[in-house]
Write a protein that holds these residues in place. Structure first.
Motif, PDB file in Angstrom:
ATOM      1  N   ASN A 126    -109.488   2.629   7.722  1.00  0.00           N
ATOM      2  CA  ASN A 126    -108.901   1.474   8.388  1.00  0.00           C
ATOM      3  C   ASN A 126    -107.784   1.979   9.311  1.00  0.00           C
ATOM      4  O   ASN A 126    -107.436   3.157   9.299  1.00  0.00           O
ATOM      5  CB  ASN A 126    -108.380   0.459   7.365  1.00  0.00           C
ATOM      6  CG  ASN A 126    -107.294   1.042   6.465  1.00  0.00           C
ATOM      7  OD1 ASN A 126    -106.228   1.447   6.934  1.00  0.00           O
ATOM      8  ND2 ASN A 126    -107.572   1.081   5.160  1.00  0.00           N
ATOM      9  N   GLN A 127    -107.211   1.072  10.091  1.00  0.00           N
ATOM     10  CA  GLN A 127    -106.279   1.524  11.127  1.00  0.00           C
ATOM     11  C   GLN A 127    -104.952   2.017  10.560  1.00  0.00           C
ATOM     12  O   GLN A 127    -104.293   2.852  11.171  1.00  0.00           O
ATOM     13  CB  GLN A 127    -106.066   0.417  12.165  1.00  0.00           C
ATOM     14  CG  GLN A 127    -107.327   0.116  12.962  1.00  0.00           C
ATOM     15  CD  GLN A 127    -107.043  -0.300  14.387  1.00  0.00           C
ATOM     16  OE1 GLN A 127    -106.079   0.123  15.019  1.00  0.00           O
ATOM     17  NE2 GLN A 127    -107.898  -1.157  14.918  1.00  0.00           N
ATOM     18  N   GLY A 165    -104.186  -3.740  15.598  1.00  0.00           N
ATOM     19  CA  GLY A 165    -105.095  -3.391  14.514  1.00  0.00           C
ATOM     20  C   GLY A 165    -104.357  -2.877  13.294  1.00  0.00           C
ATOM     21  O   GLY A 165    -104.700  -3.218  12.151  1.00  0.00           O
ATOM     22  N   HIS A 177    -112.450  -1.874   0.571  1.00  0.00           N
ATOM     23  CA  HIS A 177    -112.591  -0.437   0.305  1.00  0.00           C
ATOM     24  C   HIS A 177    -114.041  -0.098  -0.019  1.00  0.00           C
ATOM     25  O   HIS A 177    -114.313   0.821  -0.787  1.00  0.00           O
ATOM     26  CB  HIS A 177    -111.685  -0.012  -0.849  1.00  0.00           C
ATOM     27  CG  HIS A 177    -110.230  -0.297  -0.614  1.00  0.00           C
ATOM     28  ND1 HIS A 177    -109.454   0.462   0.233  1.00  0.00           N
ATOM     29  CD2 HIS A 177    -109.426  -1.272  -1.104  1.00  0.00           C
ATOM     30  CE1 HIS A 177    -108.222  -0.015   0.239  1.00  0.00           C
ATOM     31  NE2 HIS A 177    -108.173  -1.066  -0.552  1.00  0.00           N
ATOM     32  N   ALA A 199    -103.297  -7.239   5.712  1.00  0.00           N
ATOM     33  CA  ALA A 199    -104.389  -7.439   4.755  1.00  0.00           C
ATOM     34  C   ALA A 199    -104.174  -6.605   3.497  1.00  0.00           C
ATOM     35  O   ALA A 199    -104.435  -7.068   2.377  1.00  0.00           O
ATOM     36  CB  ALA A 199    -105.717  -7.063   5.412  1.00  0.00           C
ATOM     37  N   ALA A 200    -103.675  -5.373   3.669  1.00  0.00           N
ATOM     38  CA  ALA A 200    -103.417  -4.507   2.511  1.00  0.00           C
ATOM     39  C   ALA A 200    -102.319  -5.080   1.630  1.00  0.00           C
ATOM     40  O   ALA A 200    -102.416  -5.065   0.390  1.00  0.00           O
ATOM     41  CB  ALA A 200    -103.037  -3.112   2.993  1.00  0.00           C
ATOM     42  N   LEU A 254    -107.658  -5.961   1.806  1.00  0.00           N
ATOM     43  CA  LEU A 254    -108.238  -4.900   2.628  1.00  0.00           C
ATOM     44  C   LEU A 254    -109.419  -4.292   1.884  1.00  0.00           C
ATOM     45  O   LEU A 254    -109.271  -3.808   0.749  1.00  0.00           O
ATOM     46  CB  LEU A 254    -107.190  -3.825   2.929  1.00  0.00           C
ATOM     47  CG  LEU A 254    -107.579  -2.783   3.983  1.00  0.00           C
ATOM     48  CD1 LEU A 254    -107.807  -3.452   5.338  1.00  0.00           C
ATOM     49  CD2 LEU A 254    -106.477  -1.731   4.115  1.00  0.00           C
ATOM     50  N   GLN A 296    -102.669  -5.827  11.557  1.00  0.00           N
ATOM     51  CA  GLN A 296    -103.637  -6.667  10.845  1.00  0.00           C
ATOM     52  C   GLN A 296    -104.077  -6.009   9.537  1.00  0.00           C
ATOM     53  O   GLN A 296    -104.134  -6.670   8.490  1.00  0.00           O
ATOM     54  CB  GLN A 296    -104.847  -6.942  11.731  1.00  0.00           C
ATOM     55  CG  GLN A 296    -104.564  -7.884  12.887  1.00  0.00           C
ATOM     56  CD  GLN A 296    -105.763  -8.066  13.811  1.00  0.00           C
ATOM     57  OE1 GLN A 296    -106.680  -7.239  13.829  1.00  0.00           O
ATOM     58  NE2 GLN A 296    -105.769  -9.149  14.577  1.00  0.00           N
ATOM     59  N   ASP A 297    -104.392  -4.724   9.596  1.00  0.00           N
ATOM     60  CA  ASP A 297    -104.834  -4.021   8.386  1.00  0.00           C
ATOM     61  C   ASP A 297    -103.696  -3.887   7.378  1.00  0.00           C
ATOM     62  O   ASP A 297    -103.909  -3.965   6.164  1.00  0.00           O
ATOM     63  CB  ASP A 297    -105.383  -2.640   8.747  1.00  0.00           C
ATOM     64  CG  ASP A 297    -106.789  -2.716   9.327  1.00  0.00           C
ATOM     65  OD1 ASP A 297    -107.388  -3.807   9.276  1.00  0.00           O
ATOM     66  OD2 ASP A 297    -107.287  -1.688   9.824  1.00  0.00           O
TER      67      ASP A 297
END
Length: 212
Positions: free
Chosen positions: A129-130, A107, A122, A114-115, A120, A110-111
């Motif tokens: 998020n993780q 997790g 907001h 994405a960031a 990611l 993945q986050d």
């Protein structure tokens, strides 16, 4: 006879994400305590450097060693009491398990990916998020290490067991310095994220994000 339309619930991105007052209060008190402790700690460090450098006096607090120590101890009690209040309220309310878990390596990866790609979301600032979960759990642990090692440096004889667990007084100095450096690094990244998503600052000030 007119019929009033049924209110339509706004989608998540248009609703307010709220932070409770106790969270905002403890957040800003922690920020104040950390600022005072770090800058006064740099002045204390300069009196007996561990490494081959010292901090510019312009970014230190206290003016002299005695003054820096007074600021440092005052902020220490603020950080300790406020931090305990933060943890106890989180535990008692169940927020700790809701906000910081589940947490997994997959997790986080993945986050983080994405960031890095700017994907990611907001929309709901009240949910972490993780990557945030990992960062906040880390900083809680880091502050605990700071407090424990600081107690050893303050009262080495009285906290002899803690001193030995940390490998002795000199080792505790190194642990304290590294924990401080990691905390400063966290704050720097945190401020960068606030600059990227400025509405997070507004939410932490007034308790909710601006209406979109």
């Amino acid at each position: 006879m007119s019929v009033l339309p049924t209110p339509v619930r706004a989608p998540l991105e248009h609703r307010h994400a709220s932070h409770p007052r106790w969270l905002r209060l403890t957040h800003w008190l922690n920020a104040l305590a950390v600022l005072i402790m770090v800058t006064s700690g740099w002045r204390i460090y300069n009196a007996s450097p561990l490494y081959d450098f010292s901090f510019p006096l312009s970014i230190t607090l206290g003016g002299w060693l005695g003054g820096a120590l007074q600021w440092h101890f005052a902020a220490m009690w603020l950080l300790l009491c406020n931090g305990l209040a933060y943890l106890l309220i989180n535990l008692a309310s169940g927020r700790l398990s809701r906000q910081f878990f589940p947490l997994s390596a997959k997790g986080v990866a993945q986050d983080l990916w994405a960031a890095l790609r700017g994907r990611l979301g907001h929309a709901d600032l009240s949910r972490y998020n993780q990557v945030q979960r990992l960062a906040y759990l880390f900083v809680i642990l880091d502050i605990a290490v700071l407090v424990v090692s600081g107690l050893v440096l303050w009262k080495s004889v009285q906290f002899a067991t803690l001193r030995e667990l940390l490998g002795g007084y000199e080792a505790a100095r190194h642990v304290h310095f590294v924990a401080m450096a990691l905390l400063v690094g966290f704050v720097a990244v945190h401020l960068l994220m606030v600059a990227v998503v400025p509405k997070t600052l507004w939410a932490m000030i007034v308790g909710r994000k601006e209406r979109t």
